[in-house]
Design a protein around this motif. Structure first.
Motif, PDB file in Angstrom:
ATOM      1  N   HIS A 178       0.854  -1.172   0.000  1.00  0.00           N
ATOM      2  CA  HIS A 178       0.000   0.000   0.000  1.00  0.00           C
ATOM      3  C   HIS A 178       0.903   1.239   0.000  1.00  0.00           C
ATOM      4  O   HIS A 178       2.129   1.133  -0.058  1.00  0.00           O
ATOM      5  CB  HIS A 178      -0.904   0.024   1.233  1.00  0.00           C
ATOM      6  N   SER A 179       0.302   2.407   0.084  1.00  0.00           N
ATOM      7  CA  SER A 179       1.071   3.641   0.177  1.00  0.00           C
ATOM      8  C   SER A 179       0.301   4.642   1.030  1.00  0.00           C
ATOM      9  O   SER A 179      -0.858   4.929   0.756  1.00  0.00           O
ATOM     10  CB  SER A 179       1.341   4.228  -1.220  1.00  0.00           C
ATOM     11  N   TRP A 181      -0.564   8.203   2.138  1.00  0.00           N
ATOM     12  CA  TRP A 181      -0.460   9.504   1.481  1.00  0.00           C
ATOM     13  C   TRP A 181      -1.468  10.471   2.072  1.00  0.00           C
ATOM     14  O   TRP A 181      -2.666  10.208   2.078  1.00  0.00           O
ATOM     15  CB  TRP A 181      -0.711   9.368  -0.018  1.00  0.00           C
ATOM     16  N   LYS A 188       4.320  11.059   0.906  1.00  0.00           N
ATOM     17  CA  LYS A 188       3.732   9.727   0.899  1.00  0.00           C
ATOM     18  C   LYS A 188       4.870   8.721   0.985  1.00  0.00           C
ATOM     19  O   LYS A 188       6.010   8.999   0.590  1.00  0.00           O
ATOM     20  CB  LYS A 188       2.872   9.488  -0.331  1.00  0.00           C
ATOM     21  N   ASP A 190       5.773   4.253   0.965  1.00  0.00           N
ATOM     22  CA  ASP A 190       5.298   2.903   0.694  1.00  0.00           C
ATOM     23  C   ASP A 190       5.074   2.125   1.984  1.00  0.00           C
ATOM     24  O   ASP A 190       5.798   2.297   2.972  1.00  0.00           O
ATOM     25  CB  ASP A 190       6.305   2.145  -0.175  1.00  0.00           C
ATOM     26  N   CYS A 213      -4.787   5.686   0.192  1.00  0.00           N
ATOM     27  CA  CYS A 213      -3.753   4.788  -0.307  1.00  0.00           C
ATOM     28  C   CYS A 213      -3.394   5.220  -1.717  1.00  0.00           C
ATOM     29  O   CYS A 213      -4.272   5.452  -2.552  1.00  0.00           O
ATOM     30  CB  CYS A 213      -4.240   3.347  -0.296  1.00  0.00           C
ATOM     31  N   GLU A 215      -1.251   3.445  -3.767  1.00  0.00           N
ATOM     32  CA  GLU A 215      -0.712   2.304  -4.497  1.00  0.00           C
ATOM     33  C   GLU A 215      -1.859   1.361  -4.813  1.00  0.00           C
ATOM     34  O   GLU A 215      -2.581   0.929  -3.909  1.00  0.00           O
ATOM     35  CB  GLU A 215       0.353   1.574  -3.664  1.00  0.00           C
TER      36      GLU A 215
END
Length: 268
Positions: A178-179, A181, A188, A190, A213, A215
């Motif tokens: 996921h990320s 942010w 942001k 990872d 998220c 990603e």
């Protein structure tokens, strides 16, 4: 005309003051650093652009073919001083940009030795878990359902942070990449299974900011949303007490991971 157009455009909106970024000064200290670097880079790029455009226009006017002229103008094979100038100036500009970028990146990625607030953030399909380490309480989020009806934002998982506080977020994932942010924070990072990344910053004024998220993580990636509420210390303490009263004491760790035997490793 180019100068006048530029001045006119910059006077059209207050967004120019923040470089058209989705934030305002005082959100976090890192956001201010990034904003200064971004605006400074664009000012330098605009100055170089205006100079180059001006020289091009001057050359087109000064060396245009005039009536009754024939043949080619006098050709120069080289001009040593000019070529040295064209070599040194770009190198100096690149070194300067690298210096300011490296300085900002170093300040942003440095961790606090003893942060005021430490929080573990777990991303999961498709929600968020927050461990408030210092208060030994937790919040387990559930997936949002975007129906298009008003009021959904208030039901999203909310990460509470005290204003004017040094904060360290320990960030990892329970399942896939996921990320984390928060656009207003201009950062942001990872979220990788089996790995812990860190985000350290000092909060500024109070406010509520949207997070998501960043990603692509599966079917409901677009519904993996959350809020960040920067509140006074008194309200922050009250929220921690609410979690205790709701029975959310203790921390929820890797036992809730999709692969609970995979321990997170630190990224220093």
């Amino acid at each position: 005309m180019a100068v006048l157009a530029t001045i006119s455009l910059t006077a059209c909106s207050e967004q120019v003051e923040v470089g058209f970024l989705p934030t305002e000064r005082g959100t976090t200290d890192n956001a201010d650093l990034i904003m200064d670097l971004w605006i400074g880079s664009w000012v330098a790029a605009l100055a170089v652009g205006l100079l180059v455009w001006g020289l091009m226009l001057w050359c087109m006017v000064a060396y245009r073919r005039r009536k009754n002229e024939t043949g080619y103008p006098r050709q120069l094979a080289y001009n040593a001083p000019l070529e040295i100038f064209y070599t040194i100036v770009p190198i100096a500009m690149i070194v300067t940009l690298f210096f300011f970028s490296f300085r900002a990146q170093t300040e942003i990625t440095d961790r606090f030795e003893n942060p005021d607030t430490k929080i573990q953030v777990y991303g999961k399909q498709w929600a968020w878990d927050f461990n408030y380490v210092d208060d030994d309480v937790h919040y387990q989020g559930v997936q949002a359902h975007l129906t298009g009806e008003p009021g959904v934002e208030e039901t999203l998982p909310t990460l509470y942070l005290p204003a004017n506080s040094e904060v360290e977020l320990e960030i990892t994932s329970r399942d896939v990449i996921h990320s984390f942010w928060v656009p207003a924070f201009l950062e942001k990072i990872d979220m990788i299974p089996g790995r812990t990344n860190y985000m350290s910053f000092t909060t500024g004024h109070e406010g509520t900011f949207a997070g998501k998220c960043a990603e692509l993580c599966g079917e409901y990636h677009s519904e993996m949303l959350f809020n960040v509420a920067v509140v006074s210390q008194e309200e922050y303490d009250a929220q921690m007490q609410k979690l205790r009263d709701a029975g959310n004491t203790g921390l929820v760790g890797d036992e809730y991971n999709r692969n609970p035997n995979q321990n997170a490793t630190s990224n220093n």
